[in-house]
Scaffold this motif. Structure first.
Motif, PDB file in Angstrom:
ATOM      1  N   ALA A 693       0.824  -1.205   0.000  1.00  0.00           N
ATOM      2  CA  ALA A 693       0.000   0.000   0.000  1.00  0.00           C
ATOM      3  C   ALA A 693       0.858   1.254   0.000  1.00  0.00           C
ATOM      4  O   ALA A 693       0.472   2.285  -0.584  1.00  0.00           O
ATOM      5  CB  ALA A 693      -0.920  -0.007   1.224  1.00  0.00           C
ATOM      6  N   PHE A 694       1.981   1.197   0.628  1.00  0.00           N
ATOM      7  CA  PHE A 694       2.909   2.340   0.650  1.00  0.00           C
ATOM      8  C   PHE A 694       3.887   2.316  -0.514  1.00  0.00           C
ATOM      9  O   PHE A 694       4.838   3.088  -0.551  1.00  0.00           O
ATOM     10  CB  PHE A 694       3.691   2.334   1.976  1.00  0.00           C
ATOM     11  CG  PHE A 694       2.926   2.909   3.137  1.00  0.00           C
ATOM     12  CD1 PHE A 694       2.728   4.273   3.266  1.00  0.00           C
ATOM     13  CD2 PHE A 694       2.374   2.066   4.093  1.00  0.00           C
ATOM     14  CE1 PHE A 694       2.028   4.789   4.348  1.00  0.00           C
ATOM     15  CE2 PHE A 694       1.661   2.581   5.168  1.00  0.00           C
ATOM     16  CZ  PHE A 694       1.476   3.943   5.295  1.00  0.00           C
ATOM     17  N   ARG A 695       3.647   1.408  -1.474  1.00  0.00           N
ATOM     18  CA  ARG A 695       4.487   1.271  -2.677  1.00  0.00           C
ATOM     19  C   ARG A 695       5.946   0.993  -2.321  1.00  0.00           C
ATOM     20  O   ARG A 695       6.870   1.579  -2.873  1.00  0.00           O
ATOM     21  CB  ARG A 695       4.392   2.524  -3.542  1.00  0.00           C
ATOM     22  CG  ARG A 695       3.000   2.762  -4.133  1.00  0.00           C
ATOM     23  CD  ARG A 695       2.995   3.980  -5.037  1.00  0.00           C
ATOM     24  NE  ARG A 695       1.702   4.172  -5.647  1.00  0.00           N
ATOM     25  CZ  ARG A 695       0.676   4.802  -5.082  1.00  0.00           C
ATOM     26  NH1 ARG A 695       0.827   5.300  -3.857  1.00  0.00           N
ATOM     27  NH2 ARG A 695      -0.467   4.942  -5.719  1.00  0.00           N
ATOM     28  N   MET A 696       6.133   0.093  -1.377  1.00  0.00           N
ATOM     29  CA  MET A 696       7.480  -0.303  -0.945  1.00  0.00           C
ATOM     30  C   MET A 696       7.764  -1.723  -1.398  1.00  0.00           C
ATOM     31  O   MET A 696       6.851  -2.551  -1.515  1.00  0.00           O
ATOM     32  CB  MET A 696       7.610  -0.237   0.587  1.00  0.00           C
ATOM     33  CG  MET A 696       7.421   1.127   1.180  1.00  0.00           C
ATOM     34  SD  MET A 696       7.589   1.047   3.000  1.00  0.00           S
ATOM     35  CE  MET A 696       7.189   2.718   3.448  1.00  0.00           C
ATOM     36  N   SER A 697       9.039  -1.999  -1.590  1.00  0.00           N
ATOM     37  CA  SER A 697       9.471  -3.376  -1.787  1.00  0.00           C
ATOM     38  C   SER A 697       9.457  -4.060  -0.423  1.00  0.00           C
ATOM     39  O   SER A 697       9.870  -3.470   0.585  1.00  0.00           O
ATOM     40  CB  SER A 697      10.881  -3.421  -2.377  1.00  0.00           C
ATOM     41  OG  SER A 697      10.902  -2.799  -3.651  1.00  0.00           O
ATOM     42  N   VAL A 698       8.982  -5.305  -0.370  1.00  0.00           N
ATOM     43  CA  VAL A 698       8.865  -6.024   0.891  1.00  0.00           C
ATOM     44  C   VAL A 698       9.836  -7.200   0.888  1.00  0.00           C
ATOM     45  O   VAL A 698       9.839  -8.005  -0.046  1.00  0.00           O
ATOM     46  CB  VAL A 698       7.429  -6.516   1.124  1.00  0.00           C
ATOM     47  CG1 VAL A 698       7.341  -7.255   2.460  1.00  0.00           C
ATOM     48  CG2 VAL A 698       6.446  -5.345   1.099  1.00  0.00           C
ATOM     49  N   VAL A 699      10.651  -7.259   1.952  1.00  0.00           N
ATOM     50  CA  VAL A 699      11.628  -8.335   2.102  1.00  0.00           C
ATOM     51  C   VAL A 699      11.301  -9.086   3.389  1.00  0.00           C
ATOM     52  O   VAL A 699      11.177  -8.468   4.456  1.00  0.00           O
ATOM     53  CB  VAL A 699      13.073  -7.789   2.178  1.00  0.00           C
ATOM     54  CG1 VAL A 699      14.081  -8.942   2.308  1.00  0.00           C
ATOM     55  CG2 VAL A 699      13.389  -6.925   0.977  1.00  0.00           C
ATOM     56  N   ALA A 700      11.152 -10.421   3.296  1.00  0.00           N
ATOM     57  CA  ALA A 700      10.895 -11.236   4.490  1.00  0.00           C
ATOM     58  C   ALA A 700      12.203 -11.843   4.977  1.00  0.00           C
ATOM     59  O   ALA A 700      12.934 -12.467   4.206  1.00  0.00           O
ATOM     60  CB  ALA A 700       9.878 -12.331   4.164  1.00  0.00           C
ATOM     61  N   GLU A 701      12.487 -11.662   6.277  1.00  0.00           N
ATOM     62  CA  GLU A 701      13.711 -12.205   6.867  1.00  0.00           C
ATOM     63  C   GLU A 701      13.422 -13.531   7.572  1.00  0.00           C
ATOM     64  O   GLU A 701      12.296 -13.809   7.967  1.00  0.00           O
ATOM     65  CB  GLU A 701      14.291 -11.218   7.882  1.00  0.00           C
ATOM     66  CG  GLU A 701      14.740  -9.896   7.286  1.00  0.00           C
ATOM     67  CD  GLU A 701      15.354  -8.982   8.340  1.00  0.00           C
ATOM     68  OE1 GLU A 701      16.561  -8.702   8.251  1.00  0.00           O
ATOM     69  OE2 GLU A 701      14.615  -8.558   9.255  1.00  0.00           O
ATOM     70  N   GLY A 702      14.474 -14.339   7.723  1.00  0.00           N
ATOM     71  CA  GLY A 702      14.370 -15.553   8.532  1.00  0.00           C
ATOM     72  C   GLY A 702      13.608 -16.683   7.872  1.00  0.00           C
ATOM     73  O   GLY A 702      12.990 -17.498   8.580  1.00  0.00           O
TER      74      GLY A 702
END
Length: 744
Positions: A693-702
């Motif tokens: 929604a904030f037009r960000m790239s999302v990275v999942a850790e772990g």
């Protein structure tokens, strides 16, 4: 040389004692030998006094005082030389002789020296009390001198000049007594050894003078009799006092000695002597009608003195006792610590200081009121008394902080056993009305080792260990070691950066759609020379506390940029891989942050648009105007900004809109369990949707499993990082992995 002179003086005094007790020689020989022995002893104490005056590290006031004392000693030396010539060589029997005038000069020169000697700083009330006590001593001394010397002198009918000299001697002695009383009362019971020796010498001198005057007025004085024993003892004590003062100054010219401020015996002893004289006179002169009144006055005075001493003791107890717990207060704890550290360290005996801080005490006060807090503090005091041994000190030094001083321990392990017993005892719940209050404590233990430290340092060590116990999980004890010292650890961390002990490992982040490496995150490790490879959890928090994280963070950024820039230049296709580096909160608030990063990029040749700077939520939550301006300036350079460990703090969504953030990194705690826990999956999906929604790239850790990666990809999460793909690896290994991918 000086020690030999002191020993020689002692041998001369001992030799005279043997000579006197054996009764050798006639009166003339005894007089010559007596007069001769004084001279070398006087030479020794005069030269030793001059040596004290010339000490380079002596404070100005002490130097002035000892200059007068040295002049007084010189007058005494001249008097002994003159008397030896007049009495022992020329056999002149004239009064007053030249030596008498020189002996008379000793007192007016000694008085200012005694009064100038430094003492303990006192309040106005204390100074008034000391003056009154000194006058009590002086009045008692006057009574005795009047009866023994002054009254008989006035009855003798001396000529005016002889009367002045004859009466001047006991009057001078009386002034010496007053000066000694002032000196001893001002310095109290903790006076230096040299001062006590000097006081003893002058007291012996006054007694000798009084004996001489009394014998001269009644039976006639003969040189070489028992008054000379008193004078010889006085002279030898002067030798010891001056020698000791020199050694005190050489050992530590700035040392301050602990003073005990208890009731002094001096004025009461003087009163007792005066009444003893009065009682003797009443019996001797037949004043028996007044005898009962005299005895009553003595009894009344004794009762008043006893009452005053009891009141002072009670006041002292109130002054050093905590009113709530009945334990020692900070004043007494400080005194006991000073006494402990002033004692020499004995073999086979150990001592320790325990600093105790209650865990979560403030919530009890806030929730149940101060009465509940007081009940907890009183219960803590009871627990302390039940654990510590007789002779140890337990005190409350403020708020919910307590201290325990353990002395004469057979070994250091006993302190740890007592600390553990205190931890267990303080876990006992406290009943307050209908409430059961749980209280625990963190304890810091500082052992006094063979290298003696002062009280303040010992307390600091215990405080450092106590905070280490809190950081380790609370409700435990921690023994102080140098590694816990913030200053020492800060120095070690900064040295490690300069010494090249830090290394950078890299963990790739991949696309969840095709598995290609999109970025590498730089992770610092400490290759400790003694403890091996340390993970960030063992030093980053401390580096943040001390500020060492600033130079460490700059080094990580520079080294990571240098290495990845090399990959870009040598590995085909690696130039598309971006570098992610953590930025600490202390770095973010640096005014020169942008210039530092710009300089590192220029130095390493790393492209700004390939750099990602990761911020913690603490920075994102409450950024000030300057922080926002710096981040925007970094974004304008082409650098991307990421929010690390998103969701673990108290995120404010409005700030995500205000800040120039491009990337959202989901904390590993939201990834664990998403494969089989619907609730965890819902939360993770909500964070992914928020980032989109904030037009960000999302990275999942772990990410640990393929199923976790699949679920995240189905949610729309673009990138992942974790052991399922790559573990953190050294730069060489990371470069080889990228090279293998480029060939594949």
């Amino acid at each position: 040389m000086a020690s030999a002179a002191v020993a020689g003086s002692g041998l001369l005094v001992a030799g005279f004692l043997v000579f006197y007790l054996a009764g050798w020689g006639g009166a003339e020989l005894r007089a010559v030998i007596t007069d001769a022995v004084y001279v070398p002893i006087a030479v020794v104490f005069t030269l030793l006094a001059v040596r004290v005056v010339r000490l380079p590290g002596l404070d100005a006031r002490s130097r002035r005082a000892w200059r007068f004392i040295a002049f007084a000693f010189a007058a005494k030396l001249a008097a002994h030389v003159s008397w030896f010539i007049e009495d022992g060589v020329l056999h002149r029997d004239v009064y007053p002789a030249a030596a008498d005038y020189l002996f008379f000069a000793f007192v007016p020169l000694m008085l200012p020296g005694l009064l100038m000697l430094p003492g303990v700083t006192r309040t106005r009330v204390d100074r008034i009390k000391q003056t009154l006590d000194s006058l009590i001593v002086g009045a008692s001394a006057f009574m005795m001198l009047w009866y023994l010397v002054l009254s008989p002198i006035l009855e003798q009918g001396f000529a005016a000049s002889a009367l002045v000299l004859a009466a001047g001697q006991p009057i001078g002695d009386l002034l010496l007594v007053l000066a000694l009383a002032v000196l001893l009362l001002r310095r109290s019971a903790g006076a230096d050894t040299s001062v006590r020796l000097l006081a003893g010498a002058l007291a012996m001198f006054v007694v000798g003078d009084t004996s001489y005057s009394y014998l001269s007025l009644h039976n006639g004085f003969v040189t070489g009799t028992w008054p000379d024993l008193l004078w010889f003892t006085s002279c030898y004590l002067l030798v010891l006092a001056t020698h000791r003062r020199y050694r005190e100054a050489v050992q530590d010219p700035t040392a301050t000695h602990s003073r005990r401020t208890g009731t002094t015996w001096l004025p009461y002893g003087a009163i007792a002597l005066a009444y003893a004289l009065l009682g003797t006179l009443a019996g001797k002169l037949g004043l028996f009608p007044l005898g009962g009144m005299i005895l009553g006055a003595i009894l009344l005075t004794a009762l008043v003195v006893a009452r005053q001493m009891y009141a002072l003791r009670e006041n002292r107890q109130l002054a050093v006792t905590d009113s709530l717990t009945g334990l020692a207060n900070r004043t007494l704890v400080t005194e006991r610590l000073a006494q402990l550290t002033a004692q020499s360290v004995r073999d086979g005996k150990h001592a320790a200081v325990l600093l105790i801080d209650l865990d979560r005490f403030k919530p009890i006060n806030d929730a149940y009121g101060h009465e509940a807090g007081d009940a907890v503090l009183s219960a803590v005091a009871t627990a302390l008394r039940s654990v510590i041994r007789a002779g140890d000190t337990a005190g409350r030094i403020g708020g919910d902080e307590f201290a325990v001083i353990l002395q004469n321990l057979p070994d250091a392990a006993v302190a740890e056993r007592i600390a553990q017993r205190l931890v267990d005892a303080l876990r006992t719940p406290v009943i307050f009305g209908e409430h059961v209050l749980g209280v625990e404590a963190s304890i810091g233990v500082a052992l006094r080792g063979p290298d003696a430290v002062d009280a303040e340092v010992l307390l600091q060590h215990a405080d450092t260990a106590m905070y280490a116990a809190k950081r380790s999980g609370r409700a435990r004890y921690q023994v102080y070691t140098p590694e816990l010292d913030p200053r020492a650890r800060d120095t070690e961390l900064r040295r490690a950066v300069d010494a090249g002990e830090m290394v950078v490992h890299f963990q790739p982040a991949v696309s969840l759609t095709d598995g290609s490496v999109k970025a590498v995150e730089a992770l610092v490790r400490w290759n400790h020379p003694e403890r091996g490879l340390l993970m960030p959890g063992e030093f980053i928090d401390f580096a943040e506390e001390t500020g060492a994280v600033v130079p460490l963070g700059e080094w990580v950024l520079r080294d990571a940029c240098r290495q990845v820039a090399g990959w870009h230049a040598t590995i085909p296709g690696a130039d598309r891989v971006r570098l992610s580096v953590n930025l600490s909160p202390k770095q973010v608030v640096q005014p020169g942050l942008v210039d530092i990063i710009r300089g590192i990029l220029a130095e390493t040749g790393f492209a700004a648009d390939k750099l990602i700077l990761e911020l913690t939520e603490g920075v994102v939550l409450e950024p000030d105007v300057q922080t926002v301006a710096r981040l925007e300036e970094l974004r304008d350079l082409g650098i991307s900004i990421a929010v690390d460990d998103f969701g673990t703090g108290y995120s404010a969504l409005s700030y995500l809109r205000r800040l120039p953030v491009n990337i959202l990194k989901i904390d590993r705690s939201f990834v664990t369990g998403i494969a089989d826990d619907p609730e965890a999956r819902t939360v993770a999906e909500a964070i992914v949707r928020l980032g989109m929604a904030f037009r960000m790239s999302v990275v999942a850790e772990g990410i640990e499993t393929a199923e976790q990666a699949r679920v995240l990809a189905d949610m729309g999460c673009g990138y992942g990082q974790g052991y399922h793909f790559y573990r953190p690896m050294e730069g060489t290994a990371a470069a080889e992995a990228l090279l293998a991918l480029s060939r594949g």
